[in-house]
Scaffold this motif. Structure first.
Motif, mmCIF file in Angstrom:
data_model
loop_
_atom_site.group_PDB
_atom_site.id
_atom_site.type_symbol
_atom_site.label_atom_id
_atom_site.label_comp_id
_atom_site.label_asym_id
_atom_site.label_seq_id
_atom_site.Cartn_x
_atom_site.Cartn_y
_atom_site.Cartn_z
ATOM 1 N N GLU A 38 37.081 43.642 40.219
ATOM 2 C CA GLU A 38 37.732 44.252 41.376
ATOM 3 C C GLU A 38 36.822 45.303 41.998
ATOM 4 O OE1 GLU A 38 41.570 45.850 40.461
ATOM 5 O OE2 GLU A 38 42.559 43.891 40.595
ATOM 6 N N VAL A 39 36.719 45.301 43.331
ATOM 7 C CA VAL A 39 35.949 46.323 44.037
ATOM 8 C C VAL A 39 36.860 47.423 44.569
ATOM 9 C CG1 VAL A 39 34.085 44.754 44.631
ATOM 10 C CG2 VAL A 39 36.027 44.976 46.186
ATOM 11 N N ALA A 40 38.151 47.147 44.585
ATOM 12 C CA ALA A 40 39.199 48.107 44.939
ATOM 13 C C ALA A 40 40.476 47.567 44.305
ATOM 14 C CB ALA A 40 39.349 48.236 46.458
ATOM 15 N N LEU A 68 40.233 41.734 56.458
ATOM 16 C CA LEU A 68 40.873 42.334 55.289
ATOM 17 C C LEU A 68 41.120 43.834 55.448
ATOM 18 C CD1 LEU A 68 38.851 40.592 52.418
ATOM 19 C CD2 LEU A 68 41.270 40.253 52.933
ATOM 20 N N ALA A 69 40.483 44.455 56.431
ATOM 21 C CA ALA A 69 40.498 45.918 56.542
ATOM 22 C C ALA A 69 41.910 46.490 56.627
ATOM 23 C CB ALA A 69 39.673 46.358 57.746
ATOM 24 N N ARG A 74 44.750 51.999 50.345
ATOM 25 C CA ARG A 74 44.580 53.337 50.910
ATOM 26 C C ARG A 74 43.646 54.164 50.021
ATOM 27 N NH1 ARG A 74 49.974 56.416 52.522
ATOM 28 N NH2 ARG A 74 50.003 54.565 53.884
ATOM 29 N N GLY A 75 42.767 54.911 50.661
ATOM 30 C CA GLY A 75 41.827 55.748 49.931
ATOM 31 C C GLY A 75 40.529 55.046 49.572
#
Length: 270
Positions: A38-40, A68-69, A74-75
């Protein structure tokens, strides 16, 4: 990048009955492994990873990140990643296959020896994110890892290490002729031993198809001849001996065929 290569098993080499590895299969294995990183929160790397230069040339990378933005956690800043086979790097420019040279906002990070970059080819990981100066997305930073070749994405730390690996791959065929299966691994992370941590250059594991006996050896590519280098190896080699016998090879040994002779003797001796 090392975690991705390790998960994909691209730091290993085994003789395959289905044929030799190629650039398509290397990238396919990495893309599959990217689904486990996972990158986020909730965003797998595989969803924001592109492995073809054409994706950058035709701006599909930017379109994918924008799509995807709005759903990005969030954050966390929306970002994407290009993983490309590259023949050369120069300052902040990557010369990758399938596209024009890619200019990165910052200087490309890469292994070097006494300030001189290790020669390519490379596997280049480029981070794409928002850059205020261009009011949009752009390549922000990159890391270029020297690898064995476009057919085998095995990382190497020096030109000499690449040469040693070439010999090890040839020796695999000799071992096969002696009825041994074998696997070569380039460790990417430290290994713990009772004497302390170490990271061998290469580990070769074998199994006799006749007796089922397993053996293991460590091959150290001794590419330098300085006091500091030998002092460092004097600390790590005893640690490696806790894992397996260590075969240290310098340039002269390699030219004289000592690697093959010593490794075959160690593996095939009674």
């Amino acid at each position: 990048m090392w975690r991705l290569i390790d998960l994909a098993g691209r730091n290993q080499a085994m003789l395959s009955p289905s044929g030799e590895r190629g650039i398509a299969s290397e990238f396919a294995a990495i893309q599959q492994a990217a689904g486990h990183i996972e990158v986020a929160p909730g965003v797998e790397l595989a969803r924001v990873l592109w492995t073809h230069g054409s994706a950058f040339r035709h701006r599909r990378v930017y379109a994918g990140i924008r799509a995807l933005a709005s759903r990005w956690p969030r954050g966390h800043a929306p970002q994407g990643f290009l993983l490309l086979f590259a023949n050369g790097i120069e300052g902040n420019v990557i010369h990758a296959a399938g596209c024009d040279p890619i200019e990165v906002a910052t200087r490309i990070q890469h292994p070097s020896i006494h300030g001189t970059p290790v020669a390519g080819p490379y596997l280049a990981l480029i981070v794409i994110g928002e850059l205020p100066q261009v009011k949009g997305y752009a390549p922000l930073r990159a890391y270029a890892q020297p690898i064995y070749s476009g057919q085998r994405f095995i990382p190497v730390d020096s030109d000499f290490e690449r040469t040693v690996l070439r010999d090890l791959l040839r020796i695999q065929h000799r071992l096969d002729g002696h009825h041994y299966d074998s696997a070569i691994t380039k460790p990417l992370f430290d290994i713990q031993t009772p004497a302390g941590n170490c990271r061998p250059d290469f580990i070769i594991e074998t199994c006799s198809r006749e007796t089922g006996e397993n053996r293991i050896a460590i091959v150290e590519a001794m590419g330098f001849d300085t006091d500091a280098y030998h002092d460092a190896k004097a600390i790590t080699h005893p640690r490696m001996e806790k894992i397996a016998p260590v075969i240290d090879i310098n340039d002269t040994d390699l030219r004289d065929g000592a690697l093959q002779a010593r490794l075959l003797d160690l593996i095939t001796s009674a």
